[in-house]
Motif scaffolding. Sequence first.
Motif: not given
Length: 300
Positions: A119, A161-162, A164-165, A167, A211
């Motif tokens: 990302h 930035w990864d 925040w995801y 998935e 997470h």
Amino acid sequence: MTRTLKVGLVQQPAWPDKARSLAESEAGIRELAGAGAQLVMLQELHATHYFCQFEDTALFDLAEPLDGPTGQRLAALAAELDIVLVGSLFERRAPGLYHNTAVVYDGGHGRVGQYRKMHIPDDPGFYEKFYFTPGDHDAAREEGFTPIDTSLGRLGLLVCWDQWYPEAARLMALAGADLLLYPTAIGWDPQDDDDEKARQKDAWTLIQRSHAVANGLPVVVANRVGHESDHSGIGPGIDFWGGSFICGPQGELLAHAGQQAERLLVTLDMERGEAVRRIWPYLRDRRVDAYGDLTRRYRD
């Protein structure tokens, strides 16, 4: 016998001078290894200042191949200290093709894998799309959201930035990651008021702890500290807030840094994740038959 893992991270300032930045990193690595760390992680782009505050083609000269001088230095340190070391490179993969890449070195085995940030943000002060190509996702070639195997376990490595995801974290967990690691570079706009700064930092900590909870895995997060100017003179610069932390598989904070240069060291019980997943069996109860729309951009 309970399997434990001593995990350390280095929270540091960084400078345009690679030699100075890497000397700071090396001092932290050696300190942690001397204290018994088996796995040490550095922050995102630790070898340079955070150059993405503005767009300048001359800054591509900071990039190196995976086996360039910075990679060689990190590999030598991992071998000398017999540790697993997670570093960060501005990678020159080919002419005109550059990545923000986290690299894993496993003692004398050298580089055992890398993860190219998936990302890529493009926001005021964080113009990363100008510099970085997203990583490919190809599980067969062990690219993208695929853990990296080391002598200490499977590392679910993601970058900034990864984080925040959900998935990305879930895909790493589904591929058998033993823990999630997030080298990062995030901070405040100095013009924001104190309430806004608190909201941003709290959200950043909370999403990553979530997470851990959602996947029953420890999470390790390394951020940078210090004010870094926007050398273009356009923006106000960034105050990197530090706040690096290590949490357990229920999101419990085991160590939490402040806003200064700091090293964290925690002994993780690597069997707790199994125990937690037995009482909170999220993977068992997932409705995989009903999630097809997650591959769509939006449900209109």
